[in-house]
Scaffold this motif. Sequence first.
Motif, mmCIF file in Angstrom:
data_model
loop_
_atom_site.group_PDB
_atom_site.id
_atom_site.type_symbol
_atom_site.label_atom_id
_atom_site.label_comp_id
_atom_site.label_asym_id
_atom_site.label_seq_id
_atom_site.Cartn_x
_atom_site.Cartn_y
_atom_site.Cartn_z
ATOM 1 N N CYS A 17 0.868 -1.177 0.000
ATOM 2 C CA CYS A 17 0.000 0.000 0.000
ATOM 3 C C CYS A 17 0.908 1.231 0.000
ATOM 4 O O CYS A 17 1.619 1.477 0.980
ATOM 5 C CB CYS A 17 -0.901 0.005 1.233
ATOM 6 N N ASN A 45 -4.461 1.031 7.710
ATOM 7 C CA ASN A 45 -3.589 0.887 6.527
ATOM 8 C C ASN A 45 -2.207 1.462 6.827
ATOM 9 O O ASN A 45 -1.827 2.506 6.305
ATOM 10 C CB ASN A 45 -4.171 1.633 5.323
ATOM 11 N N CYS A 104 -3.765 8.422 -0.060
ATOM 12 C CA CYS A 104 -3.971 7.262 -0.924
ATOM 13 C C CYS A 104 -3.981 7.777 -2.357
ATOM 14 O O CYS A 104 -4.855 8.579 -2.714
ATOM 15 C CB CYS A 104 -5.299 6.588 -0.593
ATOM 16 N N CYS A 192 -6.795 0.592 -7.775
ATOM 17 C CA CYS A 192 -5.558 0.403 -7.012
ATOM 18 C C CYS A 192 -4.761 -0.719 -7.672
ATOM 19 O O CYS A 192 -5.107 -1.900 -7.563
ATOM 20 C CB CYS A 192 -5.847 0.058 -5.559
HETATM 21 S S1 SF4 Z 1 -6.571 1.883 -2.464
HETATM 22 FE FE1 SF4 Z 1 -5.178 3.332 -1.503
HETATM 23 S S2 SF4 Z 1 -5.205 2.802 0.693
HETATM 24 FE FE2 SF4 Z 1 -6.044 1.047 -0.452
HETATM 25 S S3 SF4 Z 1 -4.269 -0.300 -0.812
HETATM 26 FE FE3 SF4 Z 1 -4.497 1.011 -2.635
HETATM 27 S S4 SF4 Z 1 -3.131 2.746 -2.209
HETATM 28 FE FE4 SF4 Z 1 -3.468 1.712 -0.251
#
Ligand code: SF4
Length: 239
Positions: A17, A45, A104, A192
């Motif tokens: 992440c 997270n 994020c 993501c």
């Molecule tokens: S959506 Fe954002 S918070 Fe969730 S794993 Fe991906 S980068 Fe991380």
Amino acid sequence: ILNSDKTVLIPDKNALCPMAAMLPAELVQLYREKYPSSKVVLYINTLAEAKAYCDAVCTSANSAEIMNRMDAKTILFGPDWNLAQYAKDYTDKTLVSIPKFGFCPVHMLFNKEAILSLKKIHPDAEVLAHPECPPEICEVADFVGSTSKIYRQALVSKSRKFIVATEVGLIHRLKKGRNDVVFIPAYEEAVCAHMKLHTLEKVYLSLKHMRYEVTVPPKIMTLARNAVDVMLNTRETLS
Ligand code: SF4
């Protein structure tokens, strides 16, 4: 951390992440030294090592509640700056973001003007946003909440159309919960790439070969578990 007697596998070791990576444990320690009378609350997270140096862990659903339970006026909160802005409305604590601006990358992709344009095309649609979105996105949303709260809202709402401002993968789950309404992604490219590394094939291979096992050093595990327990105990008290 919570199930030390179980084997935990990660199908793709490259799935990280990026937001969690913005807050290494060393930075948490540095901020603790700078604000000795503060308490540290970290979003779930985060890296296990960072959790080991915090006082409590929280989720996007209970960040303000956990902060309010802390015995300190100043809360060091991280890594998501946007979630801190959202939580500010529900606490009288002084929040210090650690790092200064963690985020994020997926939730930063949403654009207020694009959402307002979608609202013009679909005036009957309800905008659902995750608090990892920047404040200007939350401002134009009809409902702001964690993934679980967005899901619940979609189930109970009388709306027939929803514009969804969070990682697009949630729409799949929302459609399974309600197939009688329309879900429109606020931005179709809000994907993501790290989460998507976990393909069905890799899950299969992971189970077949029992790879790749996640291990956490015992000291980190104990400290991080204590921080998670604070959240779980608070939740029990609140409910
Ligand atoms: S959506 Fe954002 S918070 Fe969730 S794993 Fe991906 S980068 Fe991380």
